[in-house]
Design an enzyme around this catalytic site. Structure first.
Site, PDB file in Angstrom:
ATOM      1  N   ARG A  51       0.808  -1.226   0.000  1.00  0.00           N
ATOM      2  CA  ARG A  51       0.000   0.000   0.000  1.00  0.00           C
ATOM      3  C   ARG A  51       0.838   1.272   0.000  1.00  0.00           C
ATOM      4  O   ARG A  51       0.393   2.330   0.423  1.00  0.00           O
ATOM      5  CB  ARG A  51      -0.975   0.029   1.182  1.00  0.00           C
ATOM      6  CG  ARG A  51      -1.978  -1.101   1.155  1.00  0.00           C
ATOM      7  CD  ARG A  51      -3.244  -0.702   1.870  1.00  0.00           C
ATOM      8  NE  ARG A  51      -4.271  -1.694   1.699  1.00  0.00           N
ATOM      9  CZ  ARG A  51      -4.532  -2.668   2.584  1.00  0.00           C
ATOM     10  NH1 ARG A  51      -3.842  -2.744   3.695  1.00  0.00           N
ATOM     11  NH2 ARG A  51      -5.506  -3.518   2.350  1.00  0.00           N
ATOM     12  N   LYS A  84       2.750  11.720 -11.226  1.00  0.00           N
ATOM     13  CA  LYS A  84       1.959  10.800 -12.063  1.00  0.00           C
ATOM     14  C   LYS A  84       2.787   9.553 -12.335  1.00  0.00           C
ATOM     15  O   LYS A  84       3.917   9.651 -12.809  1.00  0.00           O
ATOM     16  CB  LYS A  84       1.609  11.455 -13.396  1.00  0.00           C
ATOM     17  CG  LYS A  84       0.445  12.405 -13.344  1.00  0.00           C
ATOM     18  CD  LYS A  84       0.079  12.789 -14.768  1.00  0.00           C
ATOM     19  CE  LYS A  84      -1.001  13.834 -14.808  1.00  0.00           C
ATOM     20  NZ  LYS A  84      -1.287  14.242 -16.199  1.00  0.00           N
ATOM     21  N   GLU A  87      10.132  19.560 -24.826  1.00  0.00           N
ATOM     22  CA  GLU A  87       9.320  19.794 -23.616  1.00  0.00           C
ATOM     23  C   GLU A  87       9.784  21.060 -22.889  1.00  0.00           C
ATOM     24  O   GLU A  87       8.984  21.768 -22.277  1.00  0.00           O
ATOM     25  CB  GLU A  87       9.387  18.587 -22.673  1.00  0.00           C
ATOM     26  CG  GLU A  87       8.682  17.335 -23.171  1.00  0.00           C
ATOM     27  CD  GLU A  87       7.145  17.399 -23.113  1.00  0.00           C
ATOM     28  OE1 GLU A  87       6.579  18.368 -22.584  1.00  0.00           O
ATOM     29  OE2 GLU A  87       6.518  16.452 -23.635  1.00  0.00           O
ATOM     30  N   LYS A 100       6.751  23.613 -13.716  1.00  0.00           N
ATOM     31  CA  LYS A 100       5.860  22.455 -13.566  1.00  0.00           C
ATOM     32  C   LYS A 100       5.333  22.396 -12.137  1.00  0.00           C
ATOM     33  O   LYS A 100       4.152  22.120 -11.903  1.00  0.00           O
ATOM     34  CB  LYS A 100       6.573  21.147 -13.950  1.00  0.00           C
ATOM     35  CG  LYS A 100       5.611  19.966 -13.793  1.00  0.00           C
ATOM     36  CD  LYS A 100       5.846  18.801 -14.684  1.00  0.00           C
ATOM     37  CE  LYS A 100       4.726  17.776 -14.491  1.00  0.00           C
ATOM     38  NZ  LYS A 100       5.028  16.462 -15.019  1.00  0.00           N
ATOM     39  N   GLU A 107      -5.104  17.237 -11.656  1.00  0.00           N
ATOM     40  CA  GLU A 107      -5.464  17.645 -13.019  1.00  0.00           C
ATOM     41  C   GLU A 107      -6.957  17.810 -13.219  1.00  0.00           C
ATOM     42  O   GLU A 107      -7.571  17.187 -14.089  1.00  0.00           O
ATOM     43  CB  GLU A 107      -4.878  16.660 -14.043  1.00  0.00           C
ATOM     44  CG  GLU A 107      -4.877  17.267 -15.443  1.00  0.00           C
ATOM     45  CD  GLU A 107      -4.050  16.482 -16.454  1.00  0.00           C
ATOM     46  OE1 GLU A 107      -2.941  16.054 -16.123  1.00  0.00           O
ATOM     47  OE2 GLU A 107      -4.548  16.325 -17.576  1.00  0.00           O
ATOM     48  N   ARG A 155      -3.665  22.198 -14.521  1.00  0.00           N
ATOM     49  CA  ARG A 155      -2.557  21.271 -14.824  1.00  0.00           C
ATOM     50  C   ARG A 155      -2.654  20.787 -16.280  1.00  0.00           C
ATOM     51  O   ARG A 155      -1.656  20.444 -16.903  1.00  0.00           O
ATOM     52  CB  ARG A 155      -2.566  20.083 -13.851  1.00  0.00           C
ATOM     53  CG  ARG A 155      -1.379  19.168 -14.042  1.00  0.00           C
ATOM     54  CD  ARG A 155      -1.201  18.155 -12.937  1.00  0.00           C
ATOM     55  NE  ARG A 155      -0.041  17.314 -13.221  1.00  0.00           N
ATOM     56  CZ  ARG A 155       0.476  16.443 -12.387  1.00  0.00           C
ATOM     57  NH1 ARG A 155      -0.042  16.267 -11.195  1.00  0.00           N
ATOM     58  NH2 ARG A 155       1.527  15.728 -12.731  1.00  0.00           N
ATOM     59  N   ASN A 184      -0.449  20.198 -21.162  1.00  0.00           N
ATOM     60  CA  ASN A 184      -0.641  19.463 -22.415  1.00  0.00           C
ATOM     61  C   ASN A 184      -0.543  20.370 -23.643  1.00  0.00           C
ATOM     62  O   ASN A 184      -0.951  19.981 -24.731  1.00  0.00           O
ATOM     63  CB  ASN A 184      -2.005  18.762 -22.434  1.00  0.00           C
ATOM     64  CG  ASN A 184      -2.051  17.643 -21.442  1.00  0.00           C
ATOM     65  OD1 ASN A 184      -1.027  17.022 -21.157  1.00  0.00           O
ATOM     66  ND2 ASN A 184      -3.222  17.397 -20.869  1.00  0.00           N
ATOM     67  N   HIS A 206       0.188  18.958 -26.976  1.00  0.00           N
ATOM     68  CA  HIS A 206       0.124  17.493 -26.885  1.00  0.00           C
ATOM     69  C   HIS A 206      -1.057  16.869 -27.629  1.00  0.00           C
ATOM     70  O   HIS A 206      -0.950  15.733 -28.086  1.00  0.00           O
ATOM     71  CB  HIS A 206       0.099  17.044 -25.422  1.00  0.00           C
ATOM     72  CG  HIS A 206       1.460  17.078 -24.787  1.00  0.00           C
ATOM     73  ND1 HIS A 206       2.146  18.252 -24.557  1.00  0.00           N
ATOM     74  CD2 HIS A 206       2.272  16.083 -24.361  1.00  0.00           C
ATOM     75  CE1 HIS A 206       3.315  17.971 -24.000  1.00  0.00           C
ATOM     76  NE2 HIS A 206       3.424  16.663 -23.868  1.00  0.00           N
ATOM     77  N   HIS A 250      -0.160  13.960 -29.998  1.00  0.00           N
ATOM     78  CA  HIS A 250      -0.584  12.560 -29.843  1.00  0.00           C
ATOM     79  C   HIS A 250      -1.230  12.052 -31.129  1.00  0.00           C
ATOM     80  O   HIS A 250      -0.996  10.910 -31.548  1.00  0.00           O
ATOM     81  CB  HIS A 250      -1.576  12.421 -28.678  1.00  0.00           C
ATOM     82  CG  HIS A 250      -0.915  12.607 -27.336  1.00  0.00           C
ATOM     83  ND1 HIS A 250      -1.590  13.084 -26.231  1.00  0.00           N
ATOM     84  CD2 HIS A 250       0.355  12.386 -26.930  1.00  0.00           C
ATOM     85  CE1 HIS A 250      -0.750  13.148 -25.207  1.00  0.00           C
ATOM     86  NE2 HIS A 250       0.434  12.723 -25.605  1.00  0.00           N
ATOM     87  N   HIS A 301       9.001  12.231 -29.167  1.00  0.00           N
ATOM     88  CA  HIS A 301       7.820  12.817 -28.548  1.00  0.00           C
ATOM     89  C   HIS A 301       7.958  14.350 -28.421  1.00  0.00           C
ATOM     90  O   HIS A 301       7.045  15.101 -28.756  1.00  0.00           O
ATOM     91  CB  HIS A 301       7.571  12.183 -27.176  1.00  0.00           C
ATOM     92  CG  HIS A 301       6.415  12.794 -26.460  1.00  0.00           C
ATOM     93  ND1 HIS A 301       5.114  12.688 -26.914  1.00  0.00           N
ATOM     94  CD2 HIS A 301       6.368  13.571 -25.352  1.00  0.00           C
ATOM     95  CE1 HIS A 301       4.315  13.350 -26.096  1.00  0.00           C
ATOM     96  NE2 HIS A 301       5.049  13.900 -25.141  1.00  0.00           N
TER      97      HIS A 301
END
Ligand code: NAD
Length: 354
Positions: A115, A137, A179, A221, A231, A235, A239, A242, A246, A259
């Site tokens: 946990r 994340k 980025e 960030k 998010e 937040r 993106n 993005h 994507h 990327h």
């Protein structure tokens, strides 16, 4: 939110020196109750790091293969099994040395083991230093979809050793730079100017400019994450570029651009779309173009066919539910979200077949 604060406050820059940078953080030689996780490519390209790993007692250093394909349930359970075999207890710690794949994977394993045990990241790619290791994340890919299983679980500590960037392949370095450009546009005008002014030093990976880029990106960030850890709101601005990126990656195939390069391609489309809906800023778009040219990012690459691109966009819509809102900008640090009509998309995205 408090958890995110803790994460940001404990980021360290270790000294830049091949001799001591790998030994200094672990000069205590304390392997007890700890599991180290890394990937084979970093070890094969970085001799001092490989030596460091070789000194870790048996069973305490798990070396996985490298690449996005590894970010799956098998690898997750390999980490969990190793932790069980070592009898790590809940006060134990997992320590990931790697790019975003490794930090996402190990972060998820740490969040699940008994946990939740402690996790420390040593990000080894520029992208992981400025993005993946910050903000909590974690995740693995599942059924062909990226980051479908994951948690929010920040690392106890992120230790940034710029020495790692010496051995990072050029395409991976450029991915991180993409980025960094995104982050500068979202929250640090001065960083945008530094990237414009210092492109030679950036290309040469000079330590001073790297330190500046990494620390500034992390701070930006951190600001977004602190305000919106899960998010629900701003937040999502992270993106920027993005949604286009994507869909580009989906129709052109992962790997045709890295990327970060796809993100720069997406930002270019975002600026064009903002202009078409009457919210553009010509001077800002020109400055972006100058930056793109300095670093040689390919923003003119067409997608094979426009219909396929729209289909990929609709996958993104399904994933997020509701209307597809694009993150757009009307100037430096002026970010908003808006839907885009098919006509605007057609004018924005170059395609070989329309
Ligand atoms: N959690 C988040 O907030 C977040 C944010 C952005 C990206 N991500 C995730 O990060 C992943 C991409 O991360 P990445 O770009 O770091 O890719 P990566 O982890 O796959 O690393 C890229 C390649 O570089 C190699 N490498 C890493 N460090 C090296 C070094 N110092 N020297 C030589 N080779 C080295 C790796 O073995 C790999 O082959 C994606 O899975 C993405 O989903 C997560």
């Amino acid at each position: 939110m408090i958890v995110a604060m803790t994460l940001i406050d404990t980021i360290h820059f270790t000294d830049y020196s091949t001799e001591i940078s790998f030994s200094e953080p672990y000069c205590e030689n304390n392997y007890e109750n700890r599991l180290f996780v890394t990937d084979s490519r970093i070890r094969s390209l970085n001799r001092p790091f490989d030596d460091f790993c070789s000194r870790i007692p048996d069973g305490r250093c798990l070396t996985l293969p490298s690449g996005e394909e590894v970010k799956n349930a098998d690898s997750l359970f390999r980490i969990l099994d190793a932790a069980f075999n070592l009898k790590l207890d809940r006060s134990g710690e997992m320590i990931a040395f790697g790019g975003g794949v490794l930090t996402d994977l190990t972060g998820l394993a740490a969040s699940l083991f008994k946990r939740g045990c402690s996790v420390v990241f040593y990000p080894t790619t520029l992208l992981a230093m400025i993005d993946a290791s910050v903000g909590g994340k974690t995740g693995i890919d599942y059924r062909g979809l990226k980051n479908m299983i994951g948690t929010f679980y920040p690392a106890r500590e992120v230790r940034i050793d710029l020495n790692f960037l010496k051995t990072l392949p050029e395409n991976e370095y450029r991915s991180g730079l993409g980025e960094a450009i995104k982050t500068a546009m979202l929250g640090d005008r001065e960083l945008f100017d530094i990237l414009l002014r210092e492109s030679d030093a950036v290309a040469a990976r000079e330590e001073g400019v790297l330190r500046e880029i990494v620390s500034r990106c992390v701070k930006v960030k951190a600001r977004f994450v602190r305000e919106d850890f899960r998010e629900k709101g701003i937040r999502a601005y992270l993106n920027w570029g993005h949604t286009f990126a994507h869909a580009f990656e989906a129709v052109c195939g992962l790997g045709s651009l890295t990327h970060g390069e796809a993100v720069v391609w997406g930002i270019d489309k975002g600026l064009k779309a903002a202009d078409l809906i009457g919210r553009g800023n010509a001077a800002y778009a020109e400055a972006f173009e100058e930056l793109v040219n300095k670093y040689g990012f390919a923003v003119e690459t067409p997608v094979p066919d426009f219909e396929g691109f729209c289909e990929a966009l609709s996958q993104d819509k399904k994933k997020n539910g509701g209307d597809l809102l694009f993150v757009l900008q009307s100037g430096p640090c002026e970010t908003f979200r808006a839907p885009l009509s098919i006509e605007i998309l057609r004018k924005t995205v170059p395609a070989l077949h329309v």
